[in-house]
Design a protein around this motif. Structure first.
Motif, short mmCIF file in Angstrom:
data_model
loop_
_atom_site.label_atom_id
_atom_site.label_comp_id
_atom_site.label_asym_id
_atom_site.label_seq_id
_atom_site.Cartn_x
_atom_site.Cartn_y
_atom_site.Cartn_z
N ARG A 241 -43.95 101.63 50.35
CA ARG A 241 -42.79 101.18 49.87
C ARG A 241 -42.67 100.03 49.24
O ARG A 241 -43.50 99.39 49.01
N PHE A 242 -41.57 99.85 48.33
CA PHE A 242 -41.38 98.68 47.76
C PHE A 242 -39.84 98.40 47.68
O PHE A 242 -38.94 99.06 47.89
N HIS A 243 -39.73 96.89 47.74
CA HIS A 243 -38.29 96.37 48.01
C HIS A 243 -37.75 95.60 46.67
O HIS A 243 -36.62 95.22 46.68
N GLN A 244 -38.62 95.62 45.73
CA GLN A 244 -37.96 95.30 44.17
C GLN A 244 -39.11 95.99 43.30
O GLN A 244 -40.02 96.10 43.43
N VAL A 245 -38.28 96.10 41.98
CA VAL A 245 -39.02 96.56 40.96
C VAL A 245 -40.07 95.72 40.42
O VAL A 245 -39.87 94.49 40.46
N GLY A 246 -41.01 96.38 39.75
CA GLY A 246 -42.11 95.39 39.19
C GLY A 246 -43.25 96.21 38.73
O GLY A 246 -43.46 97.19 38.89
N GLY A 247 -44.59 95.37 38.68
CA GLY A 247 -45.96 96.08 38.50
C GLY A 247 -46.39 96.46 39.98
O GLY A 247 -45.45 96.82 41.14
N PRO A 248 -47.69 97.17 39.87
CA PRO A 248 -48.38 97.85 40.84
C PRO A 248 -48.18 96.81 42.39
O PRO A 248 -48.17 97.42 43.32
N GLU A 249 -48.20 95.63 41.89
CA GLU A 249 -48.21 94.68 43.30
C GLU A 249 -46.96 94.67 44.04
O GLU A 249 -46.94 94.29 45.25
N VAL A 250 -45.88 95.25 43.75
CA VAL A 250 -44.80 95.42 44.60
C VAL A 250 -44.98 96.62 45.59
O VAL A 250 -44.20 96.57 46.63
N LEU A 251 -46.00 97.27 45.54
CA LEU A 251 -46.19 98.51 46.38
C LEU A 251 -46.83 97.74 47.88
O LEU A 251 -47.90 97.07 47.90
N GLN A 252 -46.24 97.82 48.83
CA GLN A 252 -46.38 97.41 50.30
C GLN A 252 -46.99 98.62 51.13
O GLN A 252 -46.17 99.65 51.21
N ASP B 216 -43.96 108.46 39.23
CA ASP B 216 -43.97 107.23 40.02
C ASP B 216 -43.72 105.59 39.64
O ASP B 216 -43.30 105.00 40.27
N THR B 217 -44.58 105.83 38.57
CA THR B 217 -44.32 104.37 37.88
C THR B 217 -43.12 104.04 37.26
O THR B 217 -42.63 102.96 37.23
N TYR B 218 -42.48 105.16 36.96
CA TYR B 218 -40.76 104.90 36.39
C TYR B 218 -40.00 104.47 37.45
O TYR B 218 -39.21 103.59 37.27
N HIS B 219 -40.35 105.03 38.59
CA HIS B 219 -39.68 104.51 39.96
C HIS B 219 -39.69 103.29 40.21
O HIS B 219 -39.03 102.38 40.64
N ARG B 220 -41.06 102.80 40.12
CA ARG B 220 -41.51 101.67 40.71
C ARG B 220 -41.08 100.46 39.73
O ARG B 220 -40.74 99.46 40.14
N THR B 221 -41.02 100.77 38.47
CA THR B 221 -40.71 99.58 37.38
C THR B 221 -38.90 99.70 37.23
O THR B 221 -38.58 98.61 36.55
N GLY B 222 -38.18 100.52 37.55
CA GLY B 222 -37.08 100.70 37.57
C GLY B 222 -36.46 101.24 36.32
O GLY B 222 -35.48 101.38 36.08
N LEU B 223 -37.54 102.17 35.64
CA LEU B 223 -37.10 102.67 34.42
C LEU B 223 -36.20 103.87 35.08
O LEU B 223 -35.24 104.13 34.33
N TYR B 224 -36.40 104.62 36.21
CA TYR B 224 -35.62 105.51 36.69
C TYR B 224 -35.14 104.71 37.98
O TYR B 224 -35.95 104.93 39.22
#
Length: 324
Positions: free
Chosen positions: A6-17, A44-52
């Motif tokens: 899960r992730f609680h904020q957008v950003g780089g791969p390090e936000v994945l918990q 998946d990276t678009y969701h993680r970074t906030g692009l989507y």
């Protein structure tokens, strides 16, 4: 208790918990799926970074394969023990166990493994709508596919070749060129040392291609248009290099009455009947070996952040799965 990424904020791969989650029993119209394999995709990276953008906190991932472990009220066409696969959401596939709407699942043929199912659904269904619906490739067509050695690219190369097309593909290295060529790409272009628009015109004798399938976006958009023959179709289905800036659509007239579309798998598979038909066609070309699904990278699910690092660094080829 099962775990999920899960992730609680957008950003780089390090936000994945890696977190414990309370899944609960499936609600009406849902089934519970125990994942055997999960697909890794650039979206998946678009969701993680906030692009989507997605509501936070959030799970991540759109594709998986596994076994039904429980069914909710009203579900009649799936039972515990059924092998299933899915692609396209809802988001949250990076999980050991999850509940899913039953109408988003398809039964996985026994000749197709869980690894293949997780590796092929999103990319394979994307290839299906690109080649068979957005622009229906015909024998004799010449097409251009960017990222030809990627997951979608390798499937498109094989499938288009089986349809009788001549396939031109862009890749980033000689190694990826060899991989794409081994999967049906007639003319791999190494974009790091060749101008792909010029090479496409050389290959086609100045005519251009019938269709460009472009998942790169900002860095390739204008040159992709330049590759098209008059009344050709530009299919923009991703933005790996970033979103395309605003463009004057009058350029389509100047460059030969071109067509431009921005399709998504979610639209094409929104109706249950369409999803099933698309999956059946994909299972058919894979089951008859016209398209081979090869898993080139495997990561433990808890190492999803490293998988994202490698994906964004273009260190992966073909399909990648996460293993719970």
């Amino acid at each position: 208790m099962p775990h999920a990424i899960r992730f609680h904020q957008v950003g780089g791969p390090e936000v994945l918990q890696w977190e414990s989650v309370d899944v609960g029993m499936p609600a009406a119209g849902e089934v519970q799926v125990e994942h055997h394999a999960i697909g890794l995709n650039f979206i998946d990276t678009y969701h993680r970074t906030g692009l989507y953008p997605v509501p936070l906190p959030s799970g991540i991932g759109l594709e998986g394969a596994g076994v039904v472990s429980a069914v909710g009220e009203g579900v009649t066409d799936l039972v515990p023990g059924d092998r299933v696969a899915y692609a396209g959401g809802p988001i949250g596939a990076y999980a050991e166990v999850r509940n899913m709407p039953a109408d988003r699942l398809v039964k996985l043929p026994h000749g197709i493994s869980f690894d293949q199912g997780a590796a092929m659904m999103l990319q394979g269904l994307t290839a299906q709508y690109l080649l068979r619906r957005t622009y229906r490739v015909q024998p004799g067509d010449t097409i251009l596919i960017h990222a030809a050695a990627g997951g979608v690219g390798l499937i498109v190369c094989q499938w288009a070749k089986a349809l009788g097309a001549t396939v031109i593909g862009t890749v980033g290295s000689d190694e990826k060129a060899a991989l794409a060529q081994a999967h049906g790409c007639d003319h791999p272009i190494v974009y790091t040392r060749e101008k792909f628009a010029e090479r496409v015109k050389e290959i086609t004798g100045g005519e251009g291609v019938a269709v460009v399938y472009d998942s790169i976006g900002k860095d390739t958009f204008m040159d992709s248009l330049a590759c098209l023959r008059p009344m050709g179709m530009m299919v923009l289905f991703g933005a790996a290099s970033g979103p395309v800036p605003p463009v004057d659509l009058g350029i389509l007239a100047k460059m030969g009455s071109l067509f431009l579309t921005r399709p998504t798998l979610f639209t094409y598979s929104a109706k249950r009947a369409d999803l099933v038909a698309m999956a059946d066609e994909l299972f058919d070309v894979v089951g008859t070996d016209r398209v081979k699904i090869e898993v080139n990278q495997r990561y433990a699910l808890r190492d999803a952040a490293q998988a994202h690092v490698d994906l964004e660094a273009r260190r992966t080829t073909g399909s990648t799965i996460l293993v719970p």
